[in-house]
Design an enzyme around this catalytic site. Structure first.
Site, short mmCIF file in Angstrom:
data_model
loop_
_atom_site.label_atom_id
_atom_site.label_comp_id
_atom_site.label_asym_id
_atom_site.label_seq_id
_atom_site.Cartn_x
_atom_site.Cartn_y
_atom_site.Cartn_z
N ASN A 112 7.33 -10.55 -2.58
CA ASN A 112 6.93 -11.09 -1.26
C ASN A 112 7.20 -12.57 -1.13
OD1 ASN A 112 5.13 -9.07 -2.45
ND2 ASN A 112 4.29 -8.87 -0.39
N ASP A 142 4.66 -4.37 -8.67
CA ASP A 142 3.53 -3.99 -7.80
C ASP A 142 3.90 -2.96 -6.74
OD1 ASP A 142 1.78 -5.68 -9.10
OD2 ASP A 142 2.30 -7.39 -7.83
#
Lengths: 406, 406
Positions: A112, A142
């Site tokens: 991200n 993740d």
């Protein structure tokens, strides 16, 4: 437009982030329209400090072939957040440096926060009408990036978690005449994908791990103790998997009940000790033998449980990113779209990086069951193809042979 | 003499204890002079409670071939200590049960405490002139049995530790612009063999782990801080390996400075937290980024880093034990004698079990150097042959396929 390519790695390492680096570098080095392939050493932060390497040296000595089975980030990483304000002087400084290296194509492999960098650079480029193309290549254990079926790095981490939990369950069962509880703490701050993958460890219905807790649901300490008590009636040596980020309905992390926590550069809370806290809780409430195991960094850096599917997809994402950039794409991240599940078929695509950065994809609520203590068959069907295939890691003197910068 | 064979496993599991079970069971099942091969479920304690299985079922369905790559203890284990007093009624009770199953050959796969069981049973047998032969088959990741060059279980654990420390060092180095210390805590209560094996992780001279501390020397907290400080001058991302059992010159375990400890059934102190304690110490004294990683149970139960040499030797030890018992040996443990180091050649032998049980072999003082913060080349030459060779573990649905009792 510059004829050179610049690639970097950012954020936490994974077992296959170097696979994507391999994909980008090899494709770039082989393409006639690209002159030089440069690597940023320690990401955009290192690049700002002039740390750049020529990737062709890895082709010349053949060591590039070791990249896909070397964990960590070969080029080094950073956790550097570009300023929100595009008027900040760091932007013209960066683009001056891009011009200095005659960069036309820019690739950033990360999660991200790294996509946030790609977003800002591509928006700044648009504002100054720079022709440089900026592409994000996804990686994160993740698995929490939106607009993609999954992310490279997750498959190998999931395989490591499932393998290790199966082994821990075997280890826990050797004294099956005495009741015991083993709590395994798995990485995952907000998204429980990796913890959910522990369900793959089961060899038969009802096998360990019997209880699995994700951060997508609120964790209730009393309900937990009651679920452990019930599970111990049928499973003498109980294995419980928890995500490091489990929290109660007030949003308080369970580990916060045990100790103080700090925050990292991005304002994320640094977590530690949920497993240890629950170990003491179970000991106190139920009086049985308990131990906790924190899987720790091995989840993201082990080369022992590489998923062949994951390694191939990581390489393909890197290679495809170069293809798309050469076709003119910019401001996008490479995505995976599942065409079919059985047999598994994946198609590569792209999505607007601005819609991806700073968003998080949780495990869907409909894949969590048993009052938040298990995951469904649908999750297993989703995850199973991602851990398939064994990768032989080259050995030297009995140990994995990794490539490293001197 | 009874024509049947009885085999059991005891103590902590290893990655190859089932390899020795395979060796004993297969040799026994194949030998015409042996009628039945029985396994004690949960060792001598389970046997006393009548938990016995017929091992021929594993031959019939072919699942016996999965044993050598299945970690843990297939038959289950126990930590049951036979009474010191041979007049205790448990001895005639045990020998009545041996007669009931027509046992002529008894094999116990384990470490020091298991050899104590073999010693007592063989001494009691001699006192009642029982013809049953009792043989110990060594296993322990700790490598601390005397009168043998090494023990099965150590090679695979050493390979796991060296591989994992190399991977942790790779992971630690991704942010090499910031100084950091990673403390890895490795199993080993009194003997530092496994911690010493972390030195194998080095890829070049001066590579991580730069500092290694064994329980064979006294640990000085001030000297430690000063050694870490010096090492950080040349290694930005320092990896330090410590044995869980490090202690100061007063005999106080370092972890005792952090928390209370209990004792297990054998009176051993239960250790936890030396790494955590030193993490806080370094943070406090040097103010650098520090983390600690406890390798935990994976050291003894991982199938991902099996040493082919170790697996073969574990099988051979089991098989040779049956040979020796059939030749009339009793009250002995199978030993390994290194005939040559380059190329590595090992010969099997036997030694009096009474001289082995309850003794411990530490890492020799002359193999420890740099004021107790490293091991010598001689140790590396000793350990290197033991981690050689990769073992392909059969996979099913993307995960290791283990055999287990239903």
């Amino acid at each position: 437009m510059g004829k050179n390519l610049l690639v970097g790695q950012s954020g936490g390492p994974t077992a296959v982030i170097n696979g994507s680096l391999y994909g980008v570098a090899k494709k770039g080095l082989e393409d006639v329209s690209v002159d030089h392939v440069y690597g940023m050493v320690n990401g955009i932060e290192g690049f700002l400090n002039g740390h750049v390497m020529d990737m062709s040296t890895l082709m010349e000595d053949g060591s590039i072939e070791l990249l896909p089975t070397t964990p960590g980030a070969y080029l080094g990483s950073c956790r550097y957040k570009l300023p929100e304000n595009l008027d900040d002087p760091v932007y013209p400084e960066l683009f001056r440096k891009f011009d200095e290296y005659e960069i036309g194509l820019f690739f950033y492999i990360g999660g991200n926060d790294s996509m946030d960098t790609v977003s800002k650079l591509s928006r700044y480029a648009a504002s100054i009408e720079s022709p440089i193309r900026f592409i994000g290549v996804p990686k994160t254990i993740d698995n929490d990036l939106v607009l993609t079926d999954h992310t490279p790095g997750f498959g190998s981490a999931a395989k490591y978690v499932a393998t290790t939990v199966r082994e821990i369950a075997v280890d826990a069962s050797v004294y099956d005449n005495k009741k015991s509880v083993t709590i395994v703490e798995i990485m995952g701050r907000h998204a429980g994908w990796l913890t959910a993958a522990s369900a793959l460890a089961r060899k038969f219905e009802g096998d360990n791990p019997v209880l699995i807790y994700l951060p997508e649901t609120d964790f209730d300490q009393e309900a937990f103790i009651s679920q452990v008590k019930t599970a111990l009636e049928t499973t003498s040596n109980l294995v419980v998997c928890i995500s490091e980020g489990i929290h109660d309905d007030k949003g308080t992390f369970i580990c916060e009940y045990a100790s103080e926590v700090g925050t990292d550069n991005f304002g994320h809370k640094m977590l530690t000790g949920s497993g240890k806290y629950l170990e003491n809780l179970v000991k106190d409430k139920l009086g049985v033998k308990v131990r906790s195991v924190e899987l720790n960094v091995c989840q993201r850096c082990s080369s022992s449980c590489l998923s062949a599917t994951d390694v191939e997809e990581a390489k393909a994402a890197g290679s495809y990113a170069v293809e798309r950039a050469l076709l003119g794409d910019t401001g996008v991240m490479i995505t995976f779209n599942r065409a079919k599940n059985e047999p598994y078929e994946m198609e590569l695509g792209t999505a607007d990086v601005n819609q991806i950065c700073n968003a998080e994809k949780p495990v869907p609520a409909e894949w969590i069951c048993n009052d938040g203590s298990d995951v469904t068959e649908d999750f297993l069907r989703y995850a199973l193809p991602l851990i398939q295939g064994h990768v032989e890691v080259p050995e030297k003197d009995g140990l994995p042979h990794f490539i490293f910068r001197k």
